[in-house]
Each structure stands twice: as C-alpha cells, then as structure tokens.
Design an enzyme around this catalytic site. Structure first.
Site, PDB file in Angstrom:
ATOM      1  CE1 TYR A  68     -31.328 -34.069   1.094  1.00  0.00           C
ATOM      2  CE2 TYR A  68     -30.007 -33.053  -0.627  1.00  0.00           C
ATOM      3  CZ  TYR A  68     -30.121 -33.931   0.435  1.00  0.00           C
ATOM      4  OH  TYR A  68     -29.020 -34.654   0.837  1.00  0.00           O
ATOM      5  CG  PHE A 213     -23.252 -31.713   9.530  1.00  0.00           C
ATOM      6  CD1 PHE A 213     -23.674 -30.417   9.302  1.00  0.00           C
ATOM      7  CD2 PHE A 213     -23.034 -32.125  10.839  1.00  0.00           C
ATOM      8  CE1 PHE A 213     -23.879 -29.546  10.366  1.00  0.00           C
ATOM      9  CE2 PHE A 213     -23.238 -31.255  11.904  1.00  0.00           C
ATOM     10  CZ  PHE A 213     -23.663 -29.962  11.665  1.00  0.00           C
ATOM     11  N   PRO A 214     -20.215 -31.374   6.230  1.00  0.00           N
ATOM     12  CG  PRO A 214     -19.564 -30.372   4.221  1.00  0.00           C
ATOM     13  CD  PRO A 214     -20.754 -30.968   4.921  1.00  0.00           C
ATOM     14  N   GLY A 216     -19.302 -29.283  10.128  1.00  0.00           N
ATOM     15  CA  GLY A 216     -19.653 -29.426  11.538  1.00  0.00           C
ATOM     16  C   GLY A 216     -18.402 -29.524  12.406  1.00  0.00           C
ATOM     17  N   GLY A 218     -18.985 -28.785  16.114  1.00  0.00           N
ATOM     18  CA  GLY A 218     -19.530 -28.994  17.455  1.00  0.00           C
ATOM     19  C   GLY A 218     -18.759 -28.274  18.544  1.00  0.00           C
TER      20      GLY A 218
END
Length: 290
Positions: A68, A213-214, A216, A218
């Site tokens: 990162y 990516f909890p 997300g 969409g």
C-alpha cells in the site's frame, strides 16, 4: 445515528488464532495513500488524524500491507501510532509488488517475502507482527515454498499468526496442511459474494473472515432503489447499511472499512449500532440474493 457515543467495542469480539482478541469492526489502512494506492496521501495530516481517531473510537484491529503505497501505509502507522496502545493488533501482508498506480503483481519467492518482512518490522517499529498474511498465492511459486517461509518467520518469533488472501476453500485446506491459518481476507460485500464458500469454510473452522471492499454495493446502490429506500428509512448511509449487514451476516466476519477522512471513519463506526428489524434483514438478504 450519532457517532460520538458509539465505539467499535459495540461490534462484539472475535479471537484471531489462540489469543488475539479484537473488536469485530476494524480499520483497513489501504486508503491512507495516494490515488491508485500509490505514493503519499493527498492530505498527510488528515491521514494521521484518521489513524489517531481509530484508537479513540475503540478500533483495535488495523489491516495494512507492504504494497500500500508501497510502504506508505505501514510507515504512516508506525510514525503516527507508535508506541502502540495495549491490545492493538496490526496485521500486514506481503506477496504483491507494485509497478505503478493500480498495478499489482504477485511475487511469492521466500527470499522476497523475507526481505519484505524485515522492512515491515522496521516500518511498523515492532519485533513481531501479530498477523502476517500472504497477499496473493504466486502461481509461479509452489505454495509450500511461500508458506514454508512464513512458517520459518513464525518459528523465529517474527510473526505470530498467519493469514491468507483471495483464496478458495481448496487453497485454504491445502495451506492448512503447511501452516496454521487463522484468517482469510477475500473480497466480499453486499453485491460481490463470489467467496461465499470461503466464508462458510471459515465459519466451519472458526477462522476469521476479513472482507475487503466491504462497503461495495454496485448497482444495488442506485438512487431510489430498494437499498437506497431502506437506508433512508433508517436514516443511514449505504456504507453504514453495508457494514451493518456484514456484521450481522456471520460471527466470524471482521469488516475493515477504510477511509482517508475522519468524518467518514466516524460514520463507518456508527454502523455498529444499526439494528434492523428481522423482516428488514430478511428483505435485505433476499434483495442481495436476487
């Protein structure tokens, strides 16, 4: 929901491995870097404030990785939070290299993992890393070699527990014949549930499941849609609803929503007190299943 009185302690407890007990809502430190997870954060002072605020809010599980930045996230954590408060578990990862913004390539050679471990120890200012995760299985390196290196680090006392990332149940099973695996970090959220079998495996074997990516959602997040309506009814954000759903979804779930903003961090932590009715949890589950 007013976040001032709410802390991550309200998310409940989970014990990683033999004795690393953490609050279930953690913090993912990937966003404390520049665009494309590359270079320094656009606002370094705010990034440091975010880290200090995680501690104030009762978060005692912080997840990062050597890739990162690269190096930036670990360095910021070490510079900002050391000396660490008692009970803080810092997890990091190795096994992905960086070639530029949003570019990632797996490298799992033992000598590379060794080099990265030593650098992570230095940046985080510790003698032993609580949870060290293989960021990706390198298809060009036998799993026995990569995980054998992590087993060596564990024997040397340089890492305490071992985790995996982006793996199938079959890969977890194979890895557990080489090392004692205590966590799995896979992409998982309301919309993306490809790793449902891995979650079920973790539940069965009492392994921590760390969804990356909890928040997300969409296309489920479209304005005026059922998810949006539910969030409005409870007067919460879609991110809060997504995090609350994860915590409700499984007792082994350890969400690590990340952000580079203190206000967004406080909003995320406030999600631990979101209590939906059983009928609304069911409706949400059915919506996601569709």
């Amino acid at each position: 929901m007013h976040s001032a009185l709410i802390t991550a302690a309200d998310s409940g407890l989970f014990t990683i491995g033999p004795d690393l007990t953490v609050h279930r809502l953690g913090f993912g430190a990937m966003r404390l870097t520049g665009p494309g997870i590359w270079g320094d954060p656009l606002n370094p002072d705010e990034a440091r404030r975010v880290l200090r605020r995680t501690i104030d809010l009762g978060i005692n599980f912080i997840d990062t990785a050597d890739s990162y930045g690269p190096e930036v996230s670990e360095q910021l954590i070490g510079d900002t939070l050391w000396p660490y408060p008692n009970g803080l578990v810092i997890a990091t990862k190795s096994g992905l290299t960086r070639q530029g913004p949003d570019l990632w390539a797996p490298v799992g050679r033992p000598e590379y993992l060794r080099q990265q471990l030593e650098m992570s120890l230095r940046r985080l200012r510790v003698d032993c890393i609580s949870l060290y995760q293989l960021h990706r299985i390198d298809p060009r390196v036998p799993m026995e070699e990569s995980l054998g290196a992590l087993r060596d680090f564990q024997k040397e006392g340089k890492i305490r527990c071992i985790g995996l990332s982006e793996v199938t149940p079959e890969e977890i099973e194979k890895a557990r014949r080489i090392v004692d695996v205590v966590t799995v970090q896979n992409k998982y959220n309301l919309l993306d549930r490809e790793h449902e079998p891995a979650l079920r495996y973790c539940e069965q074997h009492k392994l921590g499941f760390i969804p990356w990516f909890p928040a997300g959602a969409g296309k489920l997040a479209r304005p005026g849609g059922p998810l949006d309506q539910l969030a409005r009814r409870y007067e919460v954000s879609l991110a809060q609803l997504s995090i609350a759903w994860l915590l409700h979804r499984s007792p082994v779930m350890l969400p690590i929503p990340g952000t580079s903003s203190v206000s967004h961090l406080e909003e995320n932590v406030a999600s631990v007190n979101l209590r939906l009715s059983e009928s609304d949890w069911l409706a949400l589950e059915q919506l996601v299943a569709r």
